[in-house]
Design a protein around this motif. Structure first.
Motif, PDB file in Angstrom:
ATOM      1  N   ALA A 186       0.930   6.580  -6.985  1.00 20.51           N
ATOM      2  CA  ALA A 186      -0.213   7.464  -7.206  1.00 20.51           C
ATOM      3  C   ALA A 186       0.098   8.909  -6.843  1.00 20.51           C
ATOM      4  N   ASN A 187       1.338   9.192  -6.457  1.00 19.04           N
ATOM      5  CA  ASN A 187       1.773  10.557  -6.113  1.00 19.04           C
ATOM      6  C   ASN A 187       1.005  11.130  -4.927  1.00 19.04           C
ATOM      7  N   VAL A 188       0.666  10.274  -3.981  1.00 21.50           N
ATOM      8  CA  VAL A 188       0.034  10.706  -2.736  1.00 21.50           C
ATOM      9  C   VAL A 188       0.902  10.221  -1.571  1.00 21.50           C
ATOM     10  N   PRO A 189       0.718  10.769  -0.363  1.00 17.13           N
ATOM     11  CA  PRO A 189       1.529  10.335   0.783  1.00 17.13           C
ATOM     12  C   PRO A 189       1.401   8.842   1.047  1.00 17.13           C
ATOM     13  N   LYS A 211      16.204   6.651  -1.680  1.00 18.45           N
ATOM     14  CA  LYS A 211      14.899   7.234  -1.395  1.00 18.45           C
ATOM     15  C   LYS A 211      14.169   6.393  -0.350  1.00 18.45           C
ATOM     16  N   THR A 212      13.719   7.049   0.702  1.00 20.89           N
ATOM     17  CA  THR A 212      12.977   6.370   1.763  1.00 20.89           C
ATOM     18  C   THR A 212      11.609   7.034   1.939  1.00 20.89           C
ATOM     19  N   ILE A 213      10.725   6.334   2.610  1.00 15.08           N
ATOM     20  CA  ILE A 213       9.379   6.857   2.841  1.00 15.08           C
ATOM     21  C   ILE A 213       9.370   7.946   3.899  1.00 15.08           C
ATOM     22  N   GLY A 271       0.812  -1.210   0.000  1.00 14.99           N
ATOM     23  CA  GLY A 271       0.000   0.000   0.000  1.00 14.99           C
ATOM     24  C   GLY A 271       0.843   1.256   0.000  1.00 14.99           C
ATOM     25  N   MET A 272       1.909   1.271   0.801  1.00 13.62           N
ATOM     26  CA  MET A 272       2.777   2.451   0.827  1.00 13.62           C
ATOM     27  C   MET A 272       3.495   2.645  -0.504  1.00 13.62           C
ATOM     28  N   GLY A 273       3.941   1.532  -1.100  1.00 11.52           N
ATOM     29  CA  GLY A 273       4.630   1.641  -2.384  1.00 11.52           C
ATOM     30  C   GLY A 273       3.717   2.110  -3.498  1.00 11.52           C
ATOM     31  N   TYR A 274       2.509   1.577  -3.535  1.00  9.39           N
ATOM     32  CA  TYR A 274       1.571   1.975  -4.587  1.00  9.39           C
ATOM     33  C   TYR A 274       1.044   3.382  -4.359  1.00  9.39           C
ATOM     34  N   ALA A 275       1.016   3.833  -3.108  1.00 10.20           N
ATOM     35  CA  ALA A 275       0.638   5.223  -2.855  1.00 10.20           C
ATOM     36  C   ALA A 275       1.659   6.175  -3.472  1.00 10.20           C
ATOM     37  N   LEU A 276       2.922   5.809  -3.422  1.00  8.64           N
ATOM     38  CA  LEU A 276       3.950   6.628  -4.062  1.00  8.64           C
ATOM     39  C   LEU A 276       3.759   6.644  -5.575  1.00  8.64           C
TER      40      LEU A 276
END
Length: 365
Positions: free
Chosen positions: A97-100, A295-297, A90-95
């Motif tokens: 989608a250009n969202v947090p 690059k990190t979250i 979810g965190m990876g796919y949010a990136l």
């Protein structure tokens, strides 16, 4: 007209040909007038509301035959496994989608609860998908900004989710889920393979630590690989080492460790969780972001976000893109559901899947 012939003792009868409209007109026949209100009441009385409720909320139907003793332990294990996978995914796919990144966790948490009530697939896990995330990311990048009057990325993504849910609701009301019967086995396999290629194309630049320009238009996958090969000399070797080690560990777990553990216990090895925890610790204590330009979250906020209305003024701008996203997202969901349904020999209801996805995108909104 009747003609009698004495020599042959035969009777010949001829009659004019009438159509139903001519008969009604000649004899002045009219349909009896009915009370529309009584007709509606009569039709409502014929409706079996309990069966209608079971068709809309399938969990009320199959839940009656659910055995907590035999089914619940396996469901708990599979739920924990899927949850572990959904967090980093979810965190990876949010990136993408250009969202947090925290948005991806929200997406992994809420929709599965709604799909549990309305979905008909027994094995499909509703959540983020790379292709849909990439499509949403393009819309977000196009209309969002950092200015005062420009909408934020979250606002654009919320409007897109609202529009996709509206389109799916229209599809559901017009019973367009029947179109999914045209999805043959070959088409589903080809579509799944194509999605996998798009996922690889979207992730390989991050695996190598390469920055490439955003690609739009036709032949996007080919352009992406061309840009990657042209910048292969700028790859970050630390990112490559981390990616290779992670891939090797996951492959060894799936090919060697998992089959052996399956013979001993039904609890699988949460290798994805180990990878996330190990990667987080290595990133923190080896300063991968500061010293090696990885690059990190970074920080992830706690709790739930504040409820705020998005900018509905963007509805017209995102209408066309949202229509395409609604079709792609529904096709992906049904394709995965069909794969599991054919493997375990049960059927899914295509139109009901539309309703489940309407609830899914409304939750995202």
């Amino acid at each position: 007209m009747t003609v009698f012939n004495e020599s042959t003792t035969a009777v010949k009868v001829t009659r004019p040909i009438y159509r139903l409209e001519q008969i009604n007109q000649n004899f002045q026949y009219e349909n009896p007038k009915q009370n529309k209100w009584k007709s509606v009441v009569h039709k409502i009385k014929k409706i079996d509301f309990f069966r209608a409720l079971l068709s809309v909320i399938p969990v009320m139907d199959w839940g009656r035959s659910y055995s907590a003793r035999t089914d619940l332990p396996s469901d708990i294990i599979s739920g924990c496994t899927v949850a572990v996978m959904h967090i980093p995914q979810g965190m990876g796919y949010a990136l993408l989608a250009n969202v947090p990144p925290i948005t991806g966790i929200y997406t992994a948490f809420f929709p599965v609860l709604i799909y549990f009530l309305f979905g008909t697939s027994r094995h499909n896990s509703m959540g983020t998908f790379a292709v849909v995330s990439i499509m949403v990311g393009k819309v977000v990048q196009k209309y969002s900004g950092e200015g005062i009057d420009t909408p934020t990325a979250i606002e654009v993504a919320a409007v897109v989710a609202f529009m996709v849910g509206a389109y799916l609701l229209i599809f559901y009301l017009f019973r367009l889920g029947v179109v999914s019967t045209l999805l043959s086995d070959v088409l589903v396999s080809g579509f799944t393979t194509g999605c996998a290629i798009h996922v690889v194309a979207s992730q390989i630049k991050d695996l190598l630590g390469i920055s490439i320009p955003k690609n739009e238009g036709y032949f996007e996958v080919i352009t992406t690989f061309t840009n990657i090969f042209s910048r292969i000399t700028t790859a970050n070797w630390v990112a490559c080492v981390v990616s290779v080690i992670t891939i090797i560990v996951v492959v060894l777990n799936n090919e060697l460790l998992k089959p052996r553990v399956a013979k001993l216990t039904i609890i699988p090895v949460p290798i994805e969780l180990f990878a996330v925890v190990t990667g987080t610790l290595v990133s923190k204590y080896l300063n991968l972001a500061e010293d090696w330009n990885i690059k990190t979250i970074k920080d992830i906020p706690l709790g739930f976000p504040q409820v705020a209305a998005p900018r509905f003024s963007l509805l017209r701008e995102v209408a066309v893109d949202s229509f395409i996203i609604s079709i792609v997202s529904y096709t992906i969901n049904v394709s995965m559901a069909l794969i599991f349904a054919q493997k375990f020999q049960y059927k899914i209801r295509f139109n009901q899947e539309l309703l489940a996805m309407v609830s899914f995108f409304k939750i995202l909104f």
